[in-house]
Write an enzyme that holds these catalytic residues in place. Structure first.
Site, PDB file in Angstrom:
ATOM      1  N   TYR A   1      -2.588  -0.666  10.284  1.00 51.88           N
ATOM      2  CA  TYR A   1      -2.509  -0.954   8.849  1.00 51.88           C
ATOM      3  C   TYR A   1      -1.171  -0.464   8.277  1.00 51.88           C
ATOM      4  CZ  TYR A   1      -3.960  -1.099   3.917  1.00 51.88           C
ATOM      5  OH  TYR A   1      -4.052  -1.368   2.573  1.00 51.88           O
TER       6      TYR A   1
ATOM      7  N   SER B   1       0.842  -1.202   0.000  1.00 48.02           N
ATOM      8  CA  SER B   1       0.000   0.000   0.000  1.00 48.02           C
ATOM      9  C   SER B   1       0.873   1.247   0.000  1.00 48.02           C
ATOM     10  CB  SER B   1      -0.893   0.008   1.250  1.00 48.02           C
ATOM     11  OG  SER B   1      -1.537   1.256   1.416  1.00 48.02           O
TER      12      SER B   1
END
Length: 251
Positions: A155, A142
């Site tokens: 995350y 990501s």
């Protein structure tokens, strides 16, 4: 040159592929002639996805965090479908909260799915690839491996860890002719980000930060995945390819 980017007949296992970006990867590889293996925790969702896709597509339901199930299913895939040529570790989740309020349960759950499962699924697939002296592993990272935002510290940490796990896998497994790379998507418009897209303030912020001034379309990740899965990337190892519309290039 035509065959350089071919993934035809390659067996491609994509975790978390019943929806979102994983489903886009599955559709793209199926359309390119690969033998695609759909994965999710729910058997009905896996079956529905297999039925909805054209091409050579099969499905295996298993929880990527269940080590016994992972090992058994990898063995079944190799016996029933064929040797896994490409593993795409796509399964991932969010559990949002400010760090000072985040529970250990939410921290550990995100780490288990986003990072620990990648280690174990890859380890099981590597054991098969090693004997064949050939394979491709693609981890879906990501933009948040490079830049943090409030309420997603777990995350961000998991994706930052995945960046270095990718490098570690490439370092240790490269001698077996296995290339391990990652794709780092920016902000993409999917059913999972629908609420963010519909949030006028957040939507405007994303568009203002991206030089292309729009969200990504999930299909715009397929080409990068096929490149990393094909012989065209036979000497590309340990990298994260960011597909973010130029986000990191702009202040």
């Amino acid at each position: 040159m035509k065959n350089l980017f071919s993934v035809e007949k390659k067996v491609v296992l994509i975790t978390g592929s019943t929806r979102g970006l994983g489903l886009s990867f599955a559709r793209g590889f199926a359309d390119s002639g690969a033998k695609v293996i759909i994965n999710g925790r729910n058997q009905d969702a896996v079956d529905q996805t297999v039925s909805a896709l054209d091409g050579d597509v099969t499905g295996f339901a298993f929880d990527v965090c269940d080590t016994e199930s992972v090992k058994a299913t990898i063995n079944n895939i190799e016996e029933e479908v064929g040797p896994i040529d490409v593993l795409i570790n796509n399964a991932g989740i969010h559990r949002r909260a400010p760090l000072e309020e985040m529970t250990m349960e939410d921290w550990n759950t995100v780490m288990d799915v986003n990072l620990n499962s990648v280690f174990y699924v890859s380890q099981c697939v590597f054991a098969k690839m090693k004997d064949r002296k050939k394979g491709k592993i693609i981890n879906i990272s990501s933009l948040n491996a490079e830049a943090a935002r409030p309420t997603i510290g777990n995350y961000c940490a998991s994706k930052g860890g995945l960046k270095m796990l990718t490098k570690s896998m490439a370092t240790e497994w490269g001698k077996h002719n296995i290339q391990v790379n990652a794709i780092g998507p920016g902000y993409f418009q999917t059913e999972l980000t629908k609420k963010l897209v519909e949030d006028q303030g957040f939507n405007s912020w994303v568009k203002s930060e991206v030089p292309q001034q729009r969200w990504g379309n999930p299909d715009e990740l397929i080409g990068t995945a096929i490149y990393l899965a094909s012989e065209a990337s036979s000497y590309v190892n340990g990298h994260t390819v960011y597909v973010d519309g130029g986000w990191q290039s702009s202040l």
